[in-house]
Design a protein around this motif. Structure first.
Motif, short mmCIF file in Angstrom:
data_model
loop_
_atom_site.label_atom_id
_atom_site.label_comp_id
_atom_site.label_asym_id
_atom_site.label_seq_id
_atom_site.Cartn_x
_atom_site.Cartn_y
_atom_site.Cartn_z
N ALA A 121 0.82 -1.06 0.10
CA ALA A 121 0.04 -0.02 -0.30
C ALA A 121 0.79 1.28 0.13
O ALA A 121 0.50 2.34 -0.64
CB ALA A 121 -0.84 0.12 1.19
N MET A 122 2.00 1.13 0.69
CA MET A 122 2.70 2.66 0.91
C MET A 122 3.41 3.00 -0.44
O MET A 122 3.58 4.05 -0.92
CB MET A 122 3.90 2.40 1.73
N HIS A 123 3.76 1.85 -1.40
CA HIS A 123 4.18 2.11 -2.76
C HIS A 123 2.94 2.43 -3.67
O HIS A 123 3.14 3.62 -4.37
CB HIS A 123 4.68 0.99 -3.38
N LEU A 124 2.00 2.11 -3.70
CA LEU A 124 0.73 2.48 -4.59
C LEU A 124 0.52 3.96 -4.07
O LEU A 124 0.33 4.85 -4.95
CB LEU A 124 -0.39 1.42 -4.47
N LEU A 125 0.23 4.22 -2.70
CA LEU A 125 -0.02 5.48 -2.24
C LEU A 125 1.05 6.60 -2.66
O LEU A 125 0.61 7.53 -3.04
CB LEU A 125 -0.27 5.37 -0.69
N GLY A 126 2.31 6.09 -2.46
CA GLY A 126 3.34 6.75 -3.15
C GLY A 126 3.34 7.43 -4.57
O GLY A 126 3.23 8.63 -4.78
N LEU A 127 2.76 6.32 -5.27
CA LEU A 127 2.49 6.87 -6.71
C LEU A 127 1.50 7.36 -7.02
O LEU A 127 1.43 8.38 -7.86
CB LEU A 127 2.45 5.58 -7.55
N GLN A 128 0.32 7.48 -5.99
CA GLN A 128 -0.72 8.33 -6.19
C GLN A 128 -0.46 9.54 -5.75
O GLN A 128 -0.93 10.77 -6.44
CB GLN A 128 -1.95 7.73 -5.33
N ARG A 129 0.35 9.93 -4.90
CA ARG A 129 0.84 11.20 -4.46
C ARG A 129 1.49 11.85 -5.48
O ARG A 129 1.24 13.08 -5.77
CB ARG A 129 1.65 10.92 -3.21
N THR A 130 2.30 11.07 -6.28
CA THR A 130 3.07 11.95 -7.21
C THR A 130 2.46 12.05 -8.73
O THR A 130 2.57 13.11 -9.55
CB THR A 130 4.44 10.87 -7.52
N LEU A 131 1.45 11.01 -8.91
CA LEU A 131 0.72 11.28 -9.99
C LEU A 131 -0.86 11.31 -9.63
O LEU A 131 -1.50 10.10 -9.86
CB LEU A 131 1.07 9.98 -11.07
N PRO A 132 -1.44 12.19 -9.14
CA PRO A 132 -2.72 12.18 -8.67
C PRO A 132 -3.71 12.11 -9.66
O PRO A 132 -4.84 11.36 -9.34
CB PRO A 132 -3.04 13.61 -8.06
N GLY A 133 -3.46 12.00 -10.89
CA GLY A 133 -4.42 11.84 -11.90
C GLY A 133 -4.61 10.20 -12.40
O GLY A 133 -5.49 10.08 -13.35
N THR A 134 -3.65 9.45 -11.89
CA THR A 134 -3.73 8.01 -12.30
C THR A 134 -4.67 7.25 -11.34
O THR A 134 -5.16 7.75 -10.14
CB THR A 134 -2.54 7.27 -12.21
N THR A 135 -5.23 6.14 -11.77
CA THR A 135 -6.21 5.29 -11.33
C THR A 135 -5.65 3.78 -11.27
O THR A 135 -4.86 3.49 -12.06
CB THR A 135 -7.51 5.65 -11.58
N TYR A 136 -6.19 2.90 -10.38
CA TYR A 136 -5.33 1.62 -10.28
C TYR A 136 -6.58 0.52 -10.17
O TYR A 136 -7.70 0.63 -9.55
CB TYR A 136 -4.60 1.61 -9.27
N ALA A 137 -6.35 -0.60 -10.54
CA ALA A 137 -7.10 -2.01 -10.42
C ALA A 137 -6.43 -3.30 -10.06
O ALA A 137 -5.20 -3.29 -10.61
CB ALA A 137 -7.91 -2.20 -11.63
N ALA A 138 -6.92 -3.83 -9.06
CA ALA A 138 -6.07 -5.05 -8.83
C ALA A 138 -6.06 -6.18 -9.90
O ALA A 138 -7.08 -6.06 -10.77
CB ALA A 138 -6.81 -5.72 -7.53
N LEU A 139 -4.93 -6.50 -10.11
CA LEU A 139 -5.00 -7.59 -11.38
C LEU A 139 -5.83 -8.77 -11.29
O LEU A 139 -6.42 -9.28 -12.31
CB LEU A 139 -3.34 -8.21 -11.52
N THR A 140 -6.22 -9.23 -9.95
CA THR A 140 -7.19 -10.08 -9.86
C THR A 140 -8.56 -9.98 -10.45
O THR A 140 -9.27 -10.51 -11.03
CB THR A 140 -7.33 -10.81 -8.51
N ASP A 141 -8.84 -8.52 -10.30
CA ASP A 141 -10.20 -7.88 -11.00
C ASP A 141 -9.98 -7.60 -12.46
O ASP A 141 -10.74 -7.79 -13.15
CB ASP A 141 -10.52 -6.62 -10.07
N ALA A 142 -8.79 -6.82 -12.74
CA ALA A 142 -8.53 -6.49 -14.16
C ALA A 142 -8.20 -7.37 -15.13
O ALA A 142 -8.80 -7.48 -16.08
CB ALA A 142 -7.52 -5.24 -13.95
N LEU A 143 -7.26 -8.26 -14.93
CA LEU A 143 -6.75 -9.35 -15.75
C LEU A 143 -6.75 -10.72 -15.02
O LEU A 143 -5.75 -11.33 -14.88
CB LEU A 143 -5.26 -8.93 -16.22
N PRO A 144 -7.86 -11.40 -14.41
CA PRO A 144 -7.99 -12.55 -13.65
C PRO A 144 -7.09 -13.85 -14.50
O PRO A 144 -6.90 -14.80 -13.87
CB PRO A 144 -9.24 -12.71 -13.35
N MET A 145 -7.26 -13.42 -15.76
CA MET A 145 -6.91 -14.78 -16.55
C MET A 145 -5.20 -14.41 -17.16
O MET A 145 -4.87 -15.26 -17.88
CB MET A 145 -7.84 -15.13 -17.66
#
Length: 375
Positions: A121-145
């Motif tokens: 979480a600390m790394h994902l939140l760090g990226l969000q602080r640096t690039l507040p316009g980005t959004t994210y999805a867990a791979l299990t949800d986005a590319l489960p296969m």
């Protein structure tokens, strides 16, 4: 006892995986994938850091761009030795510098990215602080296969892992059960898995008597008694790919009811296997196995899904469960493991790993599914 060593995957194998992952991400409407150390990174690059720490390590995959592995400078030499390293670019960062700024330069500042499930979480939140316009999805949800369909080399490794688990069962059925603790039989299972070539033992469930009614009992200090049903469920990783099999044995001669319940579960497992063929929804495997148990009046005692995917981890998508409409595809590997669990009395589970073929399914576990009597 360990058998021959398989040929290692090459840089070209890893390059093809990374290209396919980036292409699949684009097809899913993602700007790219961000992969932290763990199973996804190993599968994509062959790199597994010796220690996962607070320092950012991240594989960045984006369509039309060369893959980049962001690593701490002190770990860059090890990363450069990974078998997939020739297929990517390394970008290192030194202590005292901002790793998120270094990573942000590689990303679309307004993009949506798939992120491996085990990213900190600390790394994902760090990226969000640096690039507040980005959004994210867990791979299990986005590319489960993403890892679900195995190629020919992977299927060979899966089959070898299954054969090693089978060899383990053939040996464990010879050891004394009665008068010994579950933990002692569990230790035997672990030793056998390692002896037959596993590098990692993930679980050794030994659930005797009433403990068998708990699907995830694992092992305890209960002394196994004559007259007990004993659920055995064990597996781990061999040459980087998973095994997982379950058989239920009986200490001494079983009662008519115990045989009847075991035969029922065996019939349900066969029905689930028979339902496997390309194009069939995953839920149909669950429905086929569950119908056999429900029709016999034991439906309320089948309390878990019929199966889960397996590959570089022992549990991964796809899942054989009601509501999962993902079609089966040749090369998918998953468990078929119905069970009946009678609280306070006993349980039965029978499990094989199955792979989808061009016209049906193939079992990767082939030990006796009849009720085995042990001493």
């Amino acid at each position: 006892m360990t058998g021959s060593t398989p040929a290692p995957f090459t840089a070209d194998d890893y390059r093809a995986r990374m290209e396919r992952a980036a292409r699949t991400a684009a097809e899913a409407g993602l700007a790219g994938l961000l992969v932290a150390p763990g199973p996804d990174m190993v599968w994509l690059t062959g790199y597994a850091p010796t220690a996962i720490t607070e320092r950012l390590t991240l594989l960045v995959l984006a369509p039309g761009r060369a893959p980049v592995l962001v690593v701490p400078t002190l770990e860059a030499p090890d990363a450069a030795k990974a078998p997939g390293a020739p297929a990517l670019n390394l970008r290192d960062w030194t202590d005292g510098k901002d790793p998120y700024a270094a990573t942000a330069a590689l990303l679309d500042s307004t993009g949506r990215f798939g992120v491996s499930d085990n990213a900190w979480a600390m790394h994902l939140l760090g990226l969000q602080r640096t690039l507040p316009g980005t959004t994210y999805a867990a791979l299990t949800d986005a590319l489960p296969m993403l890892r679900a369909v195995k190629d020919a080399a992977e299927l060979e490794l899966m089959a070898a892992a299954g054969a090693a688990a089978d060899a383990t069962f053939e040996e464990i059925r010879k050891v004394p059960f009665g008068g010994r603790k579950e933990s002692e039989v569990g230790a035997d299972l672990a030793d056998l898995l390692l002896g037959f070539g596993h590098s990692q033992v993930d679980f050794t469930i030994v659930a005797s008597g009433p403990n068998g009614a708990d699907p995830h009992h694992e092992v305890g200090e209960r002394v196994i008694e004559r007259g007990d049903m004993v659920v055995l469920d064990f597996g781990g990783l061999k040459d980087g790919y998973g095994s997982d099999t379950s058989r239920t044995v009986h200490v001494g001669e079983p009662t008519d009811e115990e045989r009847r319940v075991h035969d029922l579960v065996r019939a349900a497992q066969e029905a689930g296997f028979r339902a496997v063929r390309p194009g069939v929804a995953c839920q149909e495997v669950d429905r086929a196995a569950r119908a056999v148990i429900a029709d016999a009046g034991y439906g309320e005692y089948f309390i878990h899904r019929t199966g889960h995917g397996i590959g570089v981890t022992t549990h991964e998508p796809p899942y054989m469960i009601e509501g999962e409409q993902q079609p089966l595809v040749p090369g998918m590997c998953f468990s078929v493991e119905p069970g009946v669990y009678l609280p306070g009395r006993f349980g039965v589970r029978i499990e094989d790993i199955v792979t989808v073929t061009e016209d049906g399914g193939r079992r990767l576990n082939n030990t006796d599914r009849e009720l085995v009597v042990v001493d």
